[in-house]
Design a protein around this motif. Sequence first.
Motif, PDB file in Angstrom:
ATOM      1  N   GLY A   1       0.801  -1.218   0.000  1.00  0.00           N
ATOM      2  CA  GLY A   1       0.000   0.000   0.000  1.00  0.00           C
ATOM      3  C   GLY A   1       0.827   1.257   0.000  1.00  0.00           C
ATOM      4  N   ILE A   2       2.041   1.181  -0.545  1.00  0.00           N
ATOM      5  CA  ILE A   2       2.933   2.351  -0.572  1.00  0.00           C
ATOM      6  C   ILE A   2       3.370   2.665  -1.995  1.00  0.00           C
ATOM      7  CG2 ILE A   2       3.773   2.106   1.793  1.00  0.00           C
ATOM      8  CD1 ILE A   2       6.261   0.708   0.689  1.00  0.00           C
ATOM      9  N   ALA A   3       2.514   2.405  -2.967  1.00  0.00           N
ATOM     10  CA  ALA A   3       2.840   2.738  -4.359  1.00  0.00           C
ATOM     11  C   ALA A   3       3.001   4.245  -4.504  1.00  0.00           C
ATOM     12  CB  ALA A   3       1.748   2.226  -5.287  1.00  0.00           C
ATOM     13  N   PRO A   4       3.842   4.720  -5.413  1.00  0.00           N
ATOM     14  CA  PRO A   4       4.058   6.163  -5.573  1.00  0.00           C
ATOM     15  C   PRO A   4       2.774   6.905  -5.939  1.00  0.00           C
ATOM     16  CG  PRO A   4       5.713   4.885  -6.780  1.00  0.00           C
ATOM     17  CD  PRO A   4       4.666   3.913  -6.335  1.00  0.00           C
ATOM     18  N   ASP A   5       2.781   8.212  -5.644  1.00  0.00           N
ATOM     19  CA  ASP A   5       1.641   9.052  -6.017  1.00  0.00           C
ATOM     20  C   ASP A   5       1.413   8.977  -7.526  1.00  0.00           C
ATOM     21  OD1 ASP A   5       1.369   9.832  -3.409  1.00  0.00           O
ATOM     22  OD2 ASP A   5       2.484  11.707  -3.651  1.00  0.00           O
ATOM     23  N   GLY A   6       0.173   8.927  -7.913  1.00  0.00           N
ATOM     24  CA  GLY A   6      -0.165   8.869  -9.331  1.00  0.00           C
ATOM     25  C   GLY A   6      -0.341   7.469  -9.863  1.00  0.00           C
ATOM     26  N   ALA A   7       0.023   6.463  -9.047  1.00  0.00           N
ATOM     27  CA  ALA A   7      -0.132   5.076  -9.493  1.00  0.00           C
ATOM     28  C   ALA A   7      -1.598   4.667  -9.410  1.00  0.00           C
ATOM     29  CB  ALA A   7       0.716   4.149  -8.634  1.00  0.00           C
ATOM     30  N   ARG A   8      -2.087   4.017 -10.462  1.00  0.00           N
ATOM     31  CA  ARG A   8      -3.460   3.502 -10.476  1.00  0.00           C
ATOM     32  C   ARG A   8      -3.388   1.980 -10.621  1.00  0.00           C
ATOM     33  NH1 ARG A   8      -4.276   8.019 -13.906  1.00  0.00           N
ATOM     34  NH2 ARG A   8      -4.262   6.676 -15.750  1.00  0.00           N
ATOM     35  N   ALA A   9      -3.902   1.286  -9.605  1.00  0.00           N
ATOM     36  CA  ALA A   9      -3.820  -0.173  -9.577  1.00  0.00           C
ATOM     37  C   ALA A   9      -5.179  -0.785  -9.862  1.00  0.00           C
ATOM     38  CB  ALA A   9      -3.306  -0.646  -8.223  1.00  0.00           C
ATOM     39  N   ALA A  10      -5.181  -1.858 -10.625  1.00  0.00           N
ATOM     40  CA  ALA A  10      -6.393  -2.617 -10.923  1.00  0.00           C
ATOM     41  C   ALA A  10      -6.087  -4.095 -10.756  1.00  0.00           C
ATOM     42  CB  ALA A  10      -6.871  -2.327 -12.343  1.00  0.00           C
ATOM     43  N   GLY A  11      -7.129  -4.900 -10.614  1.00  0.00           N
ATOM     44  CA  GLY A  11      -6.955  -6.314 -10.337  1.00  0.00           C
ATOM     45  C   GLY A  11      -7.150  -6.565  -8.863  1.00  0.00           C
ATOM     46  N   SER A  12      -6.313  -7.414  -8.270  1.00  0.00           N
ATOM     47  CA  SER A  12      -6.510  -7.776  -6.872  1.00  0.00           C
ATOM     48  C   SER A  12      -5.190  -8.129  -6.207  1.00  0.00           C
ATOM     49  CB  SER A  12      -7.466  -8.971  -6.764  1.00  0.00           C
ATOM     50  OG  SER A  12      -7.559  -9.436  -5.441  1.00  0.00           O
ATOM     51  N   ILE A  13      -5.019  -7.636  -4.961  1.00  0.00           N
ATOM     52  CA  ILE A  13      -3.926  -8.068  -4.087  1.00  0.00           C
ATOM     53  C   ILE A  13      -4.557  -8.379  -2.738  1.00  0.00           C
ATOM     54  CG2 ILE A  13      -1.790  -7.455  -2.905  1.00  0.00           C
ATOM     55  CD1 ILE A  13      -1.061  -5.618  -5.117  1.00  0.00           C
ATOM     56  N   ARG A  14      -4.449  -9.627  -2.309  1.00  0.00           N
ATOM     57  CA  ARG A  14      -5.051 -10.016  -1.036  1.00  0.00           C
ATOM     58  C   ARG A  14      -3.972 -10.491  -0.066  1.00  0.00           C
ATOM     59  NH1 ARG A  14      -8.248 -12.481  -4.690  1.00  0.00           N
ATOM     60  NH2 ARG A  14      -7.522 -14.570  -4.148  1.00  0.00           N
TER      61      ARG A  14
END
Length: 550
Positions: free
Chosen positions: A56-69
């Motif tokens: 949960g520390i991706a850089p600002d501006g990153a857009r994530a899709a899919g799933s991480i559990r």
Amino acid sequence: MNDVLTVDHLSVTFDVDGVVVRAVDDASFTVGRGEVVAVVGESGSGKSMTAMTAMGIAPDGARAAGSIRLGDLEVLDADERTLREVRGRRVSMIFQDPSAALNPVFTVGFQLAEAVRRAEYGLDRADVRARSLDLLRAVEVPDPERRLGQYPHELSGGQCQRVMIAMALAADPDLLIADEPTTALDVTVQAEVLDVLRRLRERTGTAILLITHDMGVVADIADRVVVMRRGSVVETGPASAVFGAPVADYTRELLASVPRMGTGAVQEARVDPAPDVAAPVLDVRHLVVEYGGALRGRFRAVDDVSFTVGRGEIVGLVGESGSGKTTIGRAAIGLAPITGGAVLVEGTDVAGARRASRRAMRRRVGVVFQNPLRSLNPRYTVGQTVAEPLRQILRLSAADVEQRVEGLLADVGLDGGFRERFPHELSGGQRQRVAIARAVALDPALLIADEPTSALDVSVQARVLDVFRELQERLGFACLFVTHDLAVVDTLCDRVVVLHGGRVAEQGSRDAILRAPEDPYTRRLIQAAPVPDPVEQAARRSERAASLRA
């Protein structure tokens, strides 16, 4: 096996000036309880971005899709408050450079206590200290009571990394993400840190997600391997299968790029004239280097070291951190105090010569540093960087400078399109090629290379070493190659000098030192060097364990 981490069709994108850049593209894999999964690939493959998104520390501006559990928690849907509770408790991270991750103004005990208090609320001072000591013992830090009162700079690199592991384990997380945890460590210290991680996994059942480009480390510790390229997973499977019978072409290329002990035959095929050792370019005579003074005492970093480097010869200087190898390289260019003995470059005494002679001598010495991003001026373009010594020292005309720069960039495999780029616009391998071009711009008699490939991906490292070898064979300069990577030494060097505690343990031809070492320390170094073969690594671990029991 219960999955601690599940990455399912993950994509991470950025909007760069209206253009969508895909850092991770439809990646899927799992990490089971008590399992070590290694994610490998070149810089830019998406491996670190995947790990940061999982934290949960991706850089600002990153857009994530899919799933991480993480277990049953969907990370991509969690709010910041939930993620703060998860970090450190369910998932922790070990970073690449412990000296940068640890606060230099606080003691180890203070920083460990902070991690313990975050993990367990309401503990009194005695309980926090007891828990901190337990954590240091768990990661096998020697004399833990004394370490609590020390500062990071008073610990070795391996000890600092163990402290980082202890802090990450403060809350007994289900998943430990280790991002290049051994890149900056010597082979013996690296082997010790890997043993600590392995025993922790066996004792606590903590799952480990290992991010690395070192295939020897992967072979040593990983149960399964995930190979990434340009954001996508190109292959995944048990370590034995990926190393023994890789399916993807990229995986085969990656493994083929790894320098291996026992492949030094490439040196034997050289047709250059034998190095001129009778009139050495670099002559180190009984060198002594001491630091400190009357108040704090004297520390002897180099003690009675002697060796030579002949014209057309590459001599590898190897040893652990603190062995004195970098100090000797600095002494050769006048950047370390010479307390006793002498260092001569083409007959000129580095310490005793007059200023004009020393200045002329330094023009004949090129240097390639470990981190090109720090050694290159960020405000200079590639063309300006390579041109600077030609203008300032040789005083060439503008036309001659342009022609010479073009030739130097071509020599290191960079076309004219790179001339107007800045260092931050280049990959690590491209930056190191620029550094090599600058170092050979003045046609040096001696080139000192200080760990020039240790921070590079294996395929990039292979290309840089090819460039280095081709230049050395064509230009014929003498080279002092400072490194802790024995496989690189085996691939590149003619002779080897092994340092231990500031003194020469042994020296001789590459084959004599690496195939039939006489000193126990040299044998320990060779035994600790990881090889990209899980079967051989398992056998080496067994031998090492047996020797320790004996």
